[in-house]
Design an enzyme around this catalytic site. Sequence first.
Site, PDB file in Angstrom:
ATOM      1  N   ARG A 131       0.330  -1.192   0.010  1.00 51.22           N
ATOM      2  CA  ARG A 131      -0.048  -0.104   0.344  1.00 51.22           C
ATOM      3  C   ARG A 131       0.325   1.058  -0.238  1.00 51.22           C
ATOM      4  O   ARG A 131       0.019   2.253  -0.229  1.00 51.22           O
ATOM      5  CB  ARG A 131      -0.822   0.053   1.331  1.00 51.22           C
ATOM      6  CG  ARG A 131      -2.693  -0.747   1.088  1.00 51.22           C
ATOM      7  CD  ARG A 131      -2.839  -1.277   2.330  1.00 51.22           C
ATOM      8  NE  ARG A 131      -2.620  -1.531   3.438  1.00 51.22           N
ATOM      9  CZ  ARG A 131      -2.946  -2.579   3.290  1.00 51.22           C
ATOM     10  NH1 ARG A 131      -2.933  -3.816   2.200  1.00 51.22           N
ATOM     11  NH2 ARG A 131      -2.700  -3.613   4.713  1.00 51.22           N
ATOM     12  N   GLU A 193      -5.655 -14.442   8.953  1.00 51.85           N
ATOM     13  CA  GLU A 193      -6.474 -15.941   8.797  1.00 51.85           C
ATOM     14  C   GLU A 193      -4.941 -17.626   8.863  1.00 51.85           C
ATOM     15  O   GLU A 193      -6.567 -18.225   8.274  1.00 51.85           O
ATOM     16  CB  GLU A 193      -6.539 -15.380   7.285  1.00 51.85           C
ATOM     17  CG  GLU A 193      -8.135 -14.720   7.012  1.00 51.85           C
ATOM     18  CD  GLU A 193      -8.121 -13.814   7.965  1.00 51.85           C
ATOM     19  OE1 GLU A 193      -8.621 -13.170   8.367  1.00 51.85           O
ATOM     20  OE2 GLU A 193      -7.235 -12.599   7.381  1.00 51.85           O
ATOM     21  N   THR A 255      -3.965  -8.599  13.913  1.00 59.11           N
ATOM     22  CA  THR A 255      -2.577  -8.343  14.014  1.00 59.11           C
ATOM     23  C   THR A 255      -2.832  -6.479  12.989  1.00 59.11           C
ATOM     24  O   THR A 255      -3.781  -6.158  13.128  1.00 59.11           O
ATOM     25  CB  THR A 255      -1.766  -8.374  12.565  1.00 59.11           C
ATOM     26  OG1 THR A 255      -3.308  -8.991  10.995  1.00 59.11           O
ATOM     27  CG2 THR A 255      -1.938 -10.433  12.502  1.00 59.11           C
ATOM     28  N   ASN A 275      -8.790  -8.861  13.006  1.00 55.81           N
ATOM     29  CA  ASN A 275      -9.216 -10.166  13.566  1.00 55.81           C
ATOM     30  C   ASN A 275      -9.180 -10.892  14.787  1.00 55.81           C
ATOM     31  O   ASN A 275      -7.420 -11.514  14.806  1.00 55.81           O
ATOM     32  CB  ASN A 275     -10.188 -11.192  12.842  1.00 55.81           C
ATOM     33  CG  ASN A 275      -9.176 -11.199  11.440  1.00 55.81           C
ATOM     34  OD1 ASN A 275      -8.708 -11.002  10.741  1.00 55.81           O
ATOM     35  ND2 ASN A 275      -8.897 -12.501  11.747  1.00 55.81           N
ATOM     36  N   ASP A 321     -14.050 -12.200  11.193  1.00 58.43           N
ATOM     37  CA  ASP A 321     -12.867 -11.350  10.282  1.00 58.43           C
ATOM     38  C   ASP A 321     -14.152  -9.583  10.662  1.00 58.43           C
ATOM     39  O   ASP A 321     -13.018  -9.163   9.213  1.00 58.43           O
ATOM     40  CB  ASP A 321     -13.043 -11.904   9.435  1.00 58.43           C
ATOM     41  CG  ASP A 321     -11.245 -11.461   8.858  1.00 58.43           C
ATOM     42  OD1 ASP A 321     -10.917 -11.104   9.231  1.00 58.43           O
ATOM     43  OD2 ASP A 321     -11.598 -11.915   7.191  1.00 58.43           O
ATOM     44  N   LYS A 350     -14.369  -2.949   9.443  1.00 54.39           N
ATOM     45  CA  LYS A 350     -15.402  -4.405   8.827  1.00 54.39           C
ATOM     46  C   LYS A 350     -16.599  -4.323   9.196  1.00 54.39           C
ATOM     47  O   LYS A 350     -17.752  -4.868   8.363  1.00 54.39           O
ATOM     48  CB  LYS A 350     -14.610  -5.332   8.964  1.00 54.39           C
ATOM     49  CG  LYS A 350     -14.428  -5.302   7.369  1.00 54.39           C
ATOM     50  CD  LYS A 350     -12.858  -6.979   7.789  1.00 54.39           C
ATOM     51  CE  LYS A 350     -11.661  -7.436   6.813  1.00 54.39           C
ATOM     52  NZ  LYS A 350     -11.476  -8.778   6.990  1.00 54.39           N
ATOM     53  N   CYS A 626      -8.076 -23.882  -1.056  1.00 56.17           N
ATOM     54  CA  CYS A 626      -7.712 -23.339  -2.671  1.00 56.17           C
ATOM     55  C   CYS A 626      -8.405 -21.869  -3.163  1.00 56.17           C
ATOM     56  O   CYS A 626      -7.557 -21.162  -3.930  1.00 56.17           O
ATOM     57  CB  CYS A 626      -7.605 -24.060  -3.862  1.00 56.17           C
ATOM     58  SG  CYS A 626      -7.259 -26.048  -2.696  1.00 56.17           S
ATOM     59  N   CYS A 629      -7.572 -18.404  -2.807  1.00 55.62           N
ATOM     60  CA  CYS A 629      -6.859 -17.719  -4.094  1.00 55.62           C
ATOM     61  C   CYS A 629      -7.568 -17.755  -5.469  1.00 55.62           C
ATOM     62  O   CYS A 629      -7.709 -17.291  -6.275  1.00 55.62           O
ATOM     63  CB  CYS A 629      -5.442 -18.402  -4.271  1.00 55.62           C
ATOM     64  SG  CYS A 629      -4.256 -17.887  -2.636  1.00 55.62           S
ATOM     65  N   HIS A 630      -7.874 -19.055  -5.634  1.00 54.96           N
ATOM     66  CA  HIS A 630      -8.096 -19.647  -6.385  1.00 54.96           C
ATOM     67  C   HIS A 630      -9.702 -19.145  -6.990  1.00 54.96           C
ATOM     68  O   HIS A 630     -10.816 -19.832  -8.535  1.00 54.96           O
ATOM     69  CB  HIS A 630      -8.211 -21.189  -7.009  1.00 54.96           C
ATOM     70  CG  HIS A 630      -6.451 -20.693  -7.965  1.00 54.96           C
ATOM     71  ND1 HIS A 630      -5.943 -20.526  -8.608  1.00 54.96           N
ATOM     72  CD2 HIS A 630      -5.733 -21.061  -6.741  1.00 54.96           C
ATOM     73  CE1 HIS A 630      -4.933 -20.537  -8.744  1.00 54.96           C
ATOM     74  NE2 HIS A 630      -4.519 -21.341  -6.866  1.00 54.96           N
TER      75      HIS A 630
HETATM   76 CA    CA Z   1      -8.690 -10.946   8.446  1.00 50.96          CA
END
Ligand code: CA
Length: 704
Positions: A131, A193, A255, A275, A321, A350, A626, A629-630
């Site tokens: 960022r 996560e 975090t 979270n 989250d 969030k 998976c 990302c996918h």
């Molecule tokens: Ca998160």
Amino acid sequence: MHQRSRASVIAIAALLALAACNQASTAPEAADGVGAEWLTYGGTADEQRHSRLTSINKDSLPKLGVAWTYDLKTGRGIETTPIVADGVMYATSSWSVLHALDAKTGKELWVYDPAVDKAVGVDACCDVVNRGVALKVCVLFLGVIDGRLEAIDAKTGKRLWSVQTVDRSKPYTITGAPRVVKNMVLIGNGGAELGVRGYLSAYDTATGKLVWRFYTVPNPDMKPDGAASDAILAKLANPTWGKTGRWTADGGGGTVWDSIVYDEPNNQIVFGVGNGSPWNAQLRDPDSKGDNLFISSIVAVDADTGEYNWHYQTTPRDNWDYTATQTIILADLPTGPGGARQRVVMQAPKNGFFYVLDAKTGKFLSGNNYVPQTWTTGLDANGRPVETPTARPVNASYLHSPGPQGGHNWHPMAFNPDLGLAYIPAQELPQGYNPKPAADPATKWNTGFKFEDGLPVDPLDPATLKAMRAMYKGRLVAWDPVANKARWTVELPTPSNGGVLSTAAGLVFQGTVGGDLVAYDAATGKDLWRRNVKGGIMAPPVTYEIDGEQYLTVASGWGGAYALAAGFLFEQAVPAVVGRVITFKLGAQGEIPDHKLTPIDARPQAPRFGTQAQLQAGLVAYSRNCMVCHGPMAISSGVLPDLRWSPTSADAAAWKAVVLDGQRASNGMVSFAKQMSPADAEAVRAYVVHQANGPKAAAAPAKP
Ligand code: CA
């Protein structure tokens, strides 16, 4: 004035050290808006992203044209806020690569590549984004995705020092911009996560030596760390966590991956905490029913020592989250007794609520939901959410809004102090939460929820996909933090649009997923100007002035958490396009070049195979390992290759080589042998190929 004179002292000291450097002052300017140079991530110390420049205004907008473009040479997500100082622009791209450009012409001056081992990419929940950098008189500070913090000579692009800020044996990453405060550079990290323990660190700008560290959650053994957080963790946080549960192995989360703001009048650092890890609070900490401090909180610490001043927890015992890492803006608002002006902290995290806190004490002043939310009936007098009975599902799924992408994510919010309005890049992305039983093994994505919940084994037909798309919305919300409600709202066709820039000309600039850069009337939301830049925009625009001319810059670059996870929300996948820095000014008539695209060949490479049980096992293993990302249901939005059309998924041996043997680890696709057995991997392949062959034949029984 005090700030100015201090800046001058720093500048003179630095000039002695770096005789070649011309930057007279790169300390943040006063809080009344950004001047000719964009010197810090949020524009000013208060991070309002509000510019004083007014040459680009409602009358002159029609003359705004493209001055220059610069290709960032990557097809991954771009989230950069460029820094502009002394005529030079510093923009980061994916894999933490830093580009120095002539801000007037776009000419490349140098490129610094930290040469990341791309295997770290699999630990990045939300793409290998960056960022931005921080600047302190001719020295740039860069957070690297693999956990390094580096000092770079702004003139030459040469590395001055480098420190590793994380335990590389754990899945930490850095995507956020460091901030410079006095003689310290501040940096956090991400990874909740997957399972890490969060903290914020301050390093000496000259040497890279650690000055202080504040852990946001307890040590699993509850012992002191020898850190600035020791006393307050023992006093307030340790009693809110139990002695067993996944958190003791995985670190608990919390975090500090984005917002870090210096509140100079109170000499404190105000930062946002993420979270819990895993998300599922019952798996994370089954013994205590505690709030799990300081996850999902805004925390303020003494700038010099890192010792605790106050905290406000937006989501006690977070289960969804609901990070509180989103943009933190400081401002003076008439919220005191009798309308007296008061220094406040504002955030739209969030969880769907916009908060106003007293900056000095952290006391809750007001809060209201800025998007529809289903998990509470509202906030009590202390700002604590009153949860609905279905907020924490035990053995069933519950569709919650906001979902884990949040009512607002990292996309920076802006604030116009003249109008008293905050501009929130908001969205609606509901998600079903169905907890995993404690006995289920941990997977790569260690959330403690069944990501496969509600997803069918068979490919969805176009009508169902279309109905699903209609549930997801984007929005630009102009929020009045004194009246505690929206002043105006612009509805947008998709979530995850760009960050926001406010200017004293009464304009608000924001990019869209569709690639339009748009100027709105800051008071009314009226659409005044737009230009398509031929690439999706997530990054926030910035503005600056050189030789009396005002420039407006935004980076395009499709990617990030939403793009990776939301392929099914697009009518059709877009081939990965190269990220760009695009700069406008009045009277310019440049063109934005077309991208050279390789069309996606959307055809299955193999016939479907596998038993129903195997396909079901494939759905579960795919969704837990998976999907992030996918894409859900193996549908990619184009940032990463669509597995359905890949020759690799058509060939059992080639698939095993990639998925289990780590053949493409150097691209970020590491081995999943720890998470998946050979049978699991083959089941995932069967599931992917089943999706590739489309919905029509899905009614026919699969081959035994
Ligand atoms: Ca998160």
